[in-house]
Every structure is written in C-alpha cells, then in structure tokens.
Design a protein around this motif. Sequence first.
Motif, PDB file in Angstrom:
ATOM      1  N   MET A   1       0.841  -1.185   0.000  1.00 38.69           N
ATOM      2  CA  MET A   1       0.000   0.000   0.000  1.00 38.69           C
ATOM      3  C   MET A   1       0.878   1.236   0.000  1.00 38.69           C
ATOM      4  O   MET A   1       1.959   1.252   0.568  1.00 38.69           O
ATOM      5  CB  MET A   1      -0.921  -0.041   1.215  1.00 38.69           C
ATOM      6  N   ILE A   2       0.383   2.282  -0.593  1.00 37.43           N
ATOM      7  CA  ILE A   2       1.094   3.544  -0.655  1.00 37.43           C
ATOM      8  C   ILE A   2       1.011   4.215   0.718  1.00 37.43           C
ATOM      9  O   ILE A   2      -0.077   4.344   1.266  1.00 37.43           O
ATOM     10  CB  ILE A   2       0.461   4.463  -1.725  1.00 37.43           C
ATOM     11  N   PRO A   3       2.144   4.638   1.289  1.00 34.58           N
ATOM     12  CA  PRO A   3       2.087   5.329   2.584  1.00 34.58           C
ATOM     13  C   PRO A   3       1.531   6.738   2.405  1.00 34.58           C
ATOM     14  O   PRO A   3       2.219   7.634   1.936  1.00 34.58           O
ATOM     15  CB  PRO A   3       3.542   5.356   3.035  1.00 34.58           C
ATOM     16  N   VAL A   4       0.272   6.920   2.756  1.00 35.39           N
ATOM     17  CA  VAL A   4      -0.398   8.209   2.573  1.00 35.39           C
ATOM     18  C   VAL A   4      -0.412   8.961   3.895  1.00 35.39           C
ATOM     19  O   VAL A   4      -1.041   8.517   4.850  1.00 35.39           O
ATOM     20  CB  VAL A   4      -1.851   8.005   2.073  1.00 35.39           C
ATOM     21  N   PRO A   5       0.294  10.110   3.980  1.00 37.60           N
ATOM     22  CA  PRO A   5       0.238  10.905   5.215  1.00 37.60           C
ATOM     23  C   PRO A   5      -1.189  11.370   5.493  1.00 37.60           C
ATOM     24  O   PRO A   5      -2.000  11.516   4.581  1.00 37.60           O
ATOM     25  CB  PRO A   5       1.153  12.095   4.911  1.00 37.60           C
ATOM     26  N   GLY A  74     -12.128  -8.268 -13.323  1.00 38.77           N
ATOM     27  CA  GLY A  74     -12.965  -7.181 -12.843  1.00 38.77           C
ATOM     28  C   GLY A  74     -12.457  -5.815 -13.270  1.00 38.77           C
ATOM     29  O   GLY A  74     -11.509  -5.695 -14.036  1.00 38.77           O
ATOM     30  N   ARG A  75     -13.121  -4.799 -12.734  1.00 38.65           N
ATOM     31  CA  ARG A  75     -12.798  -3.409 -13.059  1.00 38.65           C
ATOM     32  C   ARG A  75     -12.787  -2.575 -11.777  1.00 38.65           C
ATOM     33  O   ARG A  75     -13.446  -2.909 -10.810  1.00 38.65           O
ATOM     34  CB  ARG A  75     -13.838  -2.834 -14.010  1.00 38.65           C
ATOM     35  N   PHE A  76     -12.039  -1.478 -11.830  1.00 45.28           N
ATOM     36  CA  PHE A  76     -12.024  -0.541 -10.718  1.00 45.28           C
ATOM     37  C   PHE A  76     -13.334   0.236 -10.715  1.00 45.28           C
ATOM     38  O   PHE A  76     -13.808   0.672 -11.760  1.00 45.28           O
ATOM     39  CB  PHE A  76     -10.856   0.436 -10.840  1.00 45.28           C
ATOM     40  N   VAL A  77     -13.927   0.424  -9.529  1.00 43.58           N
ATOM     41  CA  VAL A  77     -15.155   1.208  -9.393  1.00 43.58           C
ATOM     42  C   VAL A  77     -14.781   2.669  -9.551  1.00 43.58           C
ATOM     43  O   VAL A  77     -13.866   3.160  -8.880  1.00 43.58           O
ATOM     44  CB  VAL A  77     -15.817   0.950  -8.025  1.00 43.58           C
ATOM     45  N   TRP A  78     -15.491   3.363 -10.436  1.00 46.44           N
ATOM     46  CA  TRP A  78     -15.112   4.732 -10.788  1.00 46.44           C
ATOM     47  C   TRP A  78     -16.342   5.628 -10.805  1.00 46.44           C
ATOM     48  O   TRP A  78     -17.442   5.163 -11.084  1.00 46.44           O
ATOM     49  CB  TRP A  78     -14.467   4.716 -12.173  1.00 46.44           C
ATOM     50  N   PRO A  79     -16.186   6.932 -10.527  1.00 48.31           N
ATOM     51  CA  PRO A  79     -17.332   7.847 -10.591  1.00 48.31           C
ATOM     52  C   PRO A  79     -17.923   7.879 -11.999  1.00 48.31           C
ATOM     53  O   PRO A  79     -17.206   7.725 -12.988  1.00 48.31           O
ATOM     54  CB  PRO A  79     -16.734   9.206 -10.241  1.00 48.31           C
ATOM     55  N   ALA A  80     -19.227   8.095 -12.093  1.00 51.61           N
ATOM     56  CA  ALA A  80     -19.912   8.095 -13.383  1.00 51.61           C
ATOM     57  C   ALA A  80     -19.707   9.387 -14.164  1.00 51.61           C
ATOM     58  O   ALA A  80     -19.992   9.430 -15.356  1.00 51.61           O
ATOM     59  CB  ALA A  80     -21.407   7.865 -13.174  1.00 51.61           C
ATOM     60  N   MET A  95      -9.690   0.691  -0.558  1.00 50.96           N
ATOM     61  CA  MET A  95     -10.740  -0.187  -1.076  1.00 50.96           C
ATOM     62  C   MET A  95     -10.740  -0.186  -2.597  1.00 50.96           C
ATOM     63  O   MET A  95     -10.880  -1.244  -3.219  1.00 50.96           O
ATOM     64  CB  MET A  95     -12.112   0.248  -0.550  1.00 50.96           C
ATOM     65  N   LEU A  96     -10.562   0.976  -3.201  1.00 53.80           N
ATOM     66  CA  LEU A  96     -10.503   1.081  -4.656  1.00 53.80           C
ATOM     67  C   LEU A  96      -9.390   0.200  -5.212  1.00 53.80           C
ATOM     68  O   LEU A  96      -9.591  -0.543  -6.172  1.00 53.80           O
ATOM     69  CB  LEU A  96     -10.288   2.537  -5.067  1.00 53.80           C
ATOM     70  N   LEU A  97      -8.206   0.259  -4.604  1.00 49.63           N
ATOM     71  CA  LEU A  97      -7.068  -0.526  -5.072  1.00 49.63           C
ATOM     72  C   LEU A  97      -7.299  -2.026  -4.917  1.00 49.63           C
ATOM     73  O   LEU A  97      -6.701  -2.829  -5.630  1.00 49.63           O
ATOM     74  CB  LEU A  97      -5.791  -0.111  -4.343  1.00 49.63           C
ATOM     75  N   GLU A  98      -8.145  -2.427  -3.975  1.00 53.28           N
ATOM     76  CA  GLU A  98      -8.470  -3.838  -3.782  1.00 53.28           C
ATOM     77  C   GLU A  98      -9.615  -4.300  -4.677  1.00 53.28           C
ATOM     78  O   GLU A  98      -9.996  -5.460  -4.656  1.00 53.28           O
ATOM     79  CB  GLU A  98      -8.831  -4.100  -2.319  1.00 53.28           C
ATOM     80  N   GLY A  99     -10.209  -3.383  -5.435  1.00 51.41           N
ATOM     81  CA  GLY A  99     -11.325  -3.738  -6.305  1.00 51.41           C
ATOM     82  C   GLY A  99     -12.656  -3.766  -5.590  1.00 51.41           C
ATOM     83  O   GLY A  99     -13.633  -4.313  -6.093  1.00 51.41           O
ATOM     84  N   ILE A 100     -12.737  -3.145  -4.408  1.00 50.76           N
ATOM     85  CA  ILE A 100     -13.962  -3.098  -3.607  1.00 50.76           C
ATOM     86  C   ILE A 100     -14.735  -1.836  -3.964  1.00 50.76           C
ATOM     87  O   ILE A 100     -14.141  -0.788  -4.230  1.00 50.76           O
ATOM     88  CB  ILE A 100     -13.615  -3.097  -2.102  1.00 50.76           C
ATOM     89  N   ASP A 101     -16.069  -1.912  -3.950  1.00 48.84           N
ATOM     90  CA  ASP A 101     -16.888  -0.734  -4.226  1.00 48.84           C
ATOM     91  C   ASP A 101     -16.777   0.221  -3.041  1.00 48.84           C
ATOM     92  O   ASP A 101     -17.385   0.021  -2.000  1.00 48.84           O
ATOM     93  CB  ASP A 101     -18.342  -1.127  -4.469  1.00 48.84           C
TER      94      ASP A 101
END
Length: 115
Positions: A1-5, A74-80, A95-101
């Motif tokens: 995972m990316i270390p996000v401050p 599968g696909r990444f969940v993305w804004p419409a 969650m996005l990186l794991e493919g979760i909605d």
Amino acid sequence: MIPVPSNTRVWLAAGVTDMRRGFNTLAAQASSVLELDPYSGHLFVFRGRKGDLLKIIWWDSQGACLFSKRLEKGRFVWPAAKDGKVSVTAAQLAMLLEGIDWRMPVRTWRPSRAG
C-alpha cells in the motif's frame, strides 16, 4: 500500500485517461484539467478506458512517484461523471485498489450507546 500521510488529499480524475502517459503528462493533466498543483503532495488517480488499469501520481517532496495497478479480473469502481474530479479518503483509496466498491461500503455493527 502507498504510505499516505494523514493530511494528504486523494483526487480521482473522473472519466478515462490514456494509460500510455507517464508522470509528466499526467501531472500536466492534473494541472490543466483538474486545476490542481501536481507538486502539492496530494495523490492523483487516473483510470484507463477498459477500467482494469489505473495510475497514481504524487510528489513526495523528494521526487516524482508513479504507481500503476492492473486487475486481472474485474474493473475498478469509478465515478460516473465524464469529467472533473472527486476527492476520496485514504481508506476509500485502499478499497478502490483492492477492487472493492468504495462508494457504499458496508459498515460493521456499531454500539447504539456507550457504557
């Protein structure tokens, strides 16, 4: 995972992006289309046309970073939205990186009162 401050914002670039682009052209897109500074330390997430590939760029105060992930299924969940930007939390990015909605996560049970 990316270390996000904790003070870092995560921005999704709505719509699709040409995934042949590298850091410089994605940074230019963040600057011109999203109207944000790509060197601010925030994360900028872009998704390809098929929806199975994304790239994240960020400036970590030492240099330019480019992260890429492709889902095998599968696909990444993305804004419409077709254009613009959407701000998400670091937890939603995970969650996005794991493919979760990430838009409507199911929360676990929470107590109704303290004590």
